[in-house]
Design a protein around this motif. Sequence first.
Motif, short mmCIF file in Angstrom:
data_model
loop_
_atom_site.label_atom_id
_atom_site.label_comp_id
_atom_site.label_asym_id
_atom_site.label_seq_id
_atom_site.Cartn_x
_atom_site.Cartn_y
_atom_site.Cartn_z
N ASP A 1 79.44 -13.98 0.21
CA ASP A 1 80.41 -13.00 0.67
C ASP A 1 81.25 -12.47 -0.50
OD1 ASP A 1 82.05 -12.48 3.58
OD2 ASP A 1 83.11 -12.12 1.70
N MET B 1 84.74 -13.88 -0.76
CA MET B 1 84.76 -15.26 -1.27
C MET B 1 84.53 -15.28 -2.77
SD MET B 1 82.88 -17.57 1.52
CE MET B 1 83.41 -17.49 3.22
N ALA C 1 81.70 -25.18 -11.46
CA ALA C 1 82.51 -25.40 -10.26
C ALA C 1 82.21 -24.33 -9.21
CB ALA C 1 84.00 -25.38 -10.60
N ASN D 1 80.81 -25.43 -5.71
CA ASN D 1 81.73 -25.33 -4.59
C ASN D 1 81.59 -24.05 -3.79
OD1 ASN D 1 83.26 -27.77 -4.99
ND2 ASN D 1 84.04 -26.81 -6.84
N VAL D 2 81.05 -23.02 -4.40
CA VAL D 2 80.99 -21.73 -3.70
C VAL D 2 79.55 -21.29 -3.46
CG1 VAL D 2 81.75 -19.34 -3.69
CG2 VAL D 2 83.18 -21.09 -4.76
N ARG E 1 77.10 -23.93 -1.69
CA ARG E 1 77.59 -24.24 -0.35
C ARG E 1 77.40 -23.05 0.57
NH1 ARG E 1 80.53 -28.78 0.42
NH2 ARG E 1 79.70 -28.47 2.50
N SER E 2 77.70 -21.87 0.04
CA SER E 2 77.58 -20.68 0.87
C SER E 2 76.12 -20.38 1.20
CB SER E 2 78.22 -19.51 0.13
OG SER E 2 77.70 -18.30 0.56
N GLY F 1 77.40 -29.41 8.98
CA GLY F 1 78.32 -29.57 10.11
C GLY F 1 79.30 -28.42 10.19
N TRP F 2 79.82 -28.02 9.03
CA TRP F 2 80.79 -26.91 8.99
C TRP F 2 80.20 -25.62 9.53
CZ3 TRP F 2 79.66 -22.49 6.27
CH2 TRP F 2 78.63 -22.57 5.33
N ARG G 1 87.32 -14.67 5.46
CA ARG G 1 86.28 -14.66 4.44
C ARG G 1 86.83 -15.11 3.10
NH1 ARG G 1 84.76 -8.68 4.86
NH2 ARG G 1 83.36 -9.14 3.15
N SER G 2 88.11 -15.39 3.04
CA SER G 2 88.71 -15.79 1.77
C SER G 2 88.82 -17.31 1.65
CB SER G 2 90.07 -15.13 1.63
OG SER G 2 90.79 -15.68 0.57
N PHE H 1 87.22 -21.01 2.23
CA PHE H 1 85.84 -21.50 2.25
C PHE H 1 85.61 -22.34 3.49
CE2 PHE H 1 86.81 -21.21 -2.43
CZ PHE H 1 86.15 -20.01 -2.59
N PRO H 2 84.71 -21.89 4.40
CA PRO H 2 84.57 -22.58 5.68
C PRO H 2 83.95 -23.97 5.56
CG PRO H 2 82.92 -20.85 5.47
CD PRO H 2 83.82 -20.71 4.29
N TRP H 3 83.35 -24.29 4.40
CA TRP H 3 82.72 -25.60 4.26
C TRP H 3 83.71 -26.64 3.73
CZ3 TRP H 3 80.82 -21.11 2.09
CH2 TRP H 3 81.23 -20.84 0.78
N MET H 4 84.93 -26.21 3.47
CA MET H 4 85.93 -27.16 2.97
C MET H 4 87.05 -27.28 3.99
SD MET H 4 86.50 -26.15 -0.93
CE MET H 4 85.19 -26.30 -2.11
N GLN I 1 90.51 -26.88 -10.76
CA GLN I 1 90.02 -26.01 -11.81
C GLN I 1 91.04 -25.88 -12.94
OE1 GLN I 1 87.09 -25.66 -11.23
NE2 GLN I 1 86.60 -24.31 -12.94
N TYR J 1 89.18 -27.92 9.56
CA TYR J 1 88.44 -26.84 8.90
C TYR J 1 89.14 -25.52 9.22
CZ TYR J 1 84.51 -29.82 7.63
OH TYR J 1 83.73 -30.78 7.06
N TRP K 1 88.10 -22.71 10.24
CA TRP K 1 87.67 -22.02 11.47
C TRP K 1 88.13 -22.74 12.72
CZ3 TRP K 1 84.62 -25.94 13.13
CH2 TRP K 1 83.96 -26.69 12.15
#
Lengths: 259, 279
Positions: A146, A149, A162, A166-167, A170-171, A246-247, B88-89, B91-94, B106, B134, B136
Motif C-alpha cells: 500500500d 504504508m 527493517a 516489518n513492512v 509482512r504486507s 492471524g492478523w 492504511r497508515s 500496520f495491521p500485522w502489528m 529504528q 490490533y 483493526w
Amino acid sequence: MTRFLLRLAFVVALPLFLLGLWWLASDDSTNPFWPPLRTILTTFPDVWTSERLRADVLPSVLRLSAGYAVAAVAGVAVGTVIGSYRRVRALCEPVLEFLRAIPAPVLIPVIMLFAGIGDTMKITVIASGCVWPILLNTVEGVRAVDPVMAETARSYGITGAARLRNVVLRSASPQIFAGLRQALSIAIILMVISEMFAASNGLGFTIVQFQRGFAVPDMWTGILVLGLLGFALSVVFQLVERRVLGWYHGLRASARRSP
Amino acid sequence: MGALLDVSGLNKVYEGSGRRVEAVRDLTFTVESGELVCLVGPSGCGKTTLLKCVGGLLAPTAGQVTLSGRPVSGPPPGMAFVFQEYGRSLFPWMRVGDNVELPLKQKGLSKSRRGELVDDALRSVGLADAAGAYPWQLSGGMQQRVAIARALAYEPEILLMDEPFAAVDAQTRADLEDLVRGLWRERGITILFVTHDIDEAVYLGERVLVLSGSPTVVRERLRIDLPAERDQLHTRVAPRFAELRTHVYEQIQAAKRGTPAPEPSDRIVDVEDRPVDKS
C-alpha cells in the motif's frame, strides 16, 4: 462440547460416507485390479509396517521438505527483488513466463544428466517445479504494498532491512502464503513422479513396484498413504498459516463486519 | 532568530505522459517553534502535495524547505506524519504497541526508553490499555489516536498532520480536535495542520494560512485571536469565532472563483472587529 461434536461430525461425515460407498461398491468385486476395500484395509497394516515407514515414507518426506524449503527461500528472495524494482521486473517477466510454462517433470531427464539419480536430482525437480507459484505470488505481493504504508515507513525512517522485514514481507505475506499453498500440492506430485524415475526407495517407487509385481491391494494401500500424507501436510500448513496470517483473517473479518 | 520550519518559494510541477500539472506555484511561509498553524484551502488545491514536499516525501521542483536551519531533502528525523488514511497508515500485522514502537527501534533507542515513550504516548491519547490490540480491532477514531501516539512517541520537532480527521464522524472529529489542542498546550509541540474544513482550521489554529486554488499560493495569513482555552461548546458559538470563520469562508470562496487576494500575501492580517449584529 456439543458444538465440538457437531463440528467433528461435519468433518468426518463425508469421508465416512465415501468410504462406505467404496466398501459397498467393491464388496463383491472379483476384478483383480479393483479389490474389495475390505482386502485393501486388511493388507494395510501388513504393508505399512514401521520398517517400511522408515525406509520409504521418511525419505520421501525428507526430499519433499528439502525441495519445498529450497523453493520457498529462493522464490521469496528472488520474488522480492523482482517485485521491488520496476526495471528488474521488465527485464525478467518474459523469461519467467517462459520458464514457468515448462512442466517440471519434463526436466527430470535433463536434471538427471547433471545431478545424477540420487536425492539431489529429486530435490532439484521438486524445487524447480514449486518455485514458480511462490515466486510469482511474491512478486505480486511485494508490488502491491500500500502506498500510504510505504510512505508511512519512509517518513518514520523505516528503511533497508527493517522495511523489508516489518513492512514489505509482512504486507506481501497473504500472497506469499497463497503461493506456498499451491506449491505444496505441486511438491507432492513431483515427489511421486521423481521417485518413479530411477529410484530405490520412496513412496512413488514403492507404489510402482507393487503395481509391477501385481500386488494390487498393496498398491491401493500406497495410494491411500499418499492421500493421508497430503491431508496431514495440508493440516500442518493450515496451522502455520493461521498463526502467521492471524492478523490478516482478523482484518478481513472486521472489514466484512463494517463495510 | 530563524523559524523552526522555513518554506520558501516552494513549487511542484508534475510531469508525465505529455501533461504538465503545476500543483503548487509559489509557497512561502514559516512556522515558529511551539506554534500550531493550520493550512486551509479549497478541495483539490494541492494541500497534500505541499505537505509531502514539506515532509521530504516528495522532491519539490523549485524552492527550499529547511527544518531548524537544515535543508530537507528526504524525510528528516525531526518530523512525524499523521496521514488521513489511518487504516492504511497503521500496520495491521502489528499490535498497537508495536506500531508505536517500530519507528523508535529504528531510531536506536534502548528497550526501556522505548517502553516509556510508548506507554506515555498511548496514555496521553487515552489508549493506555489498547497496546495489545490490533489496529483493526479499534474504531476509526481510536486508530487515528494510535497514529497520533506513534507521532508523539517519535518526539519530533514538528508534527505534520494531513487532513487527519477527514475520514471520521463528526463527534469523533470534535473529540480528536480537542485532543490535538490539548496535546499542543500540554506538551508545547509544534504542529502544521492541513485541512479543508474552515471551522476546524479556525478552532484549532493560532494562525491560519488560507491557500488559493491549484496551483497553490498563500492567499492570506490570519492570526486567530481566540482565547487559548477553547472548547467545542463555547468557542464555536463565540461571535469572534463566527467572524473569523466567515472571513476565511469568504476567502476560500473567492479563491475558488479565482479572484486575486485583496491583501499582499506576505503580511499577517488581523480581521477587524465588527459590531456583532444583534437582530
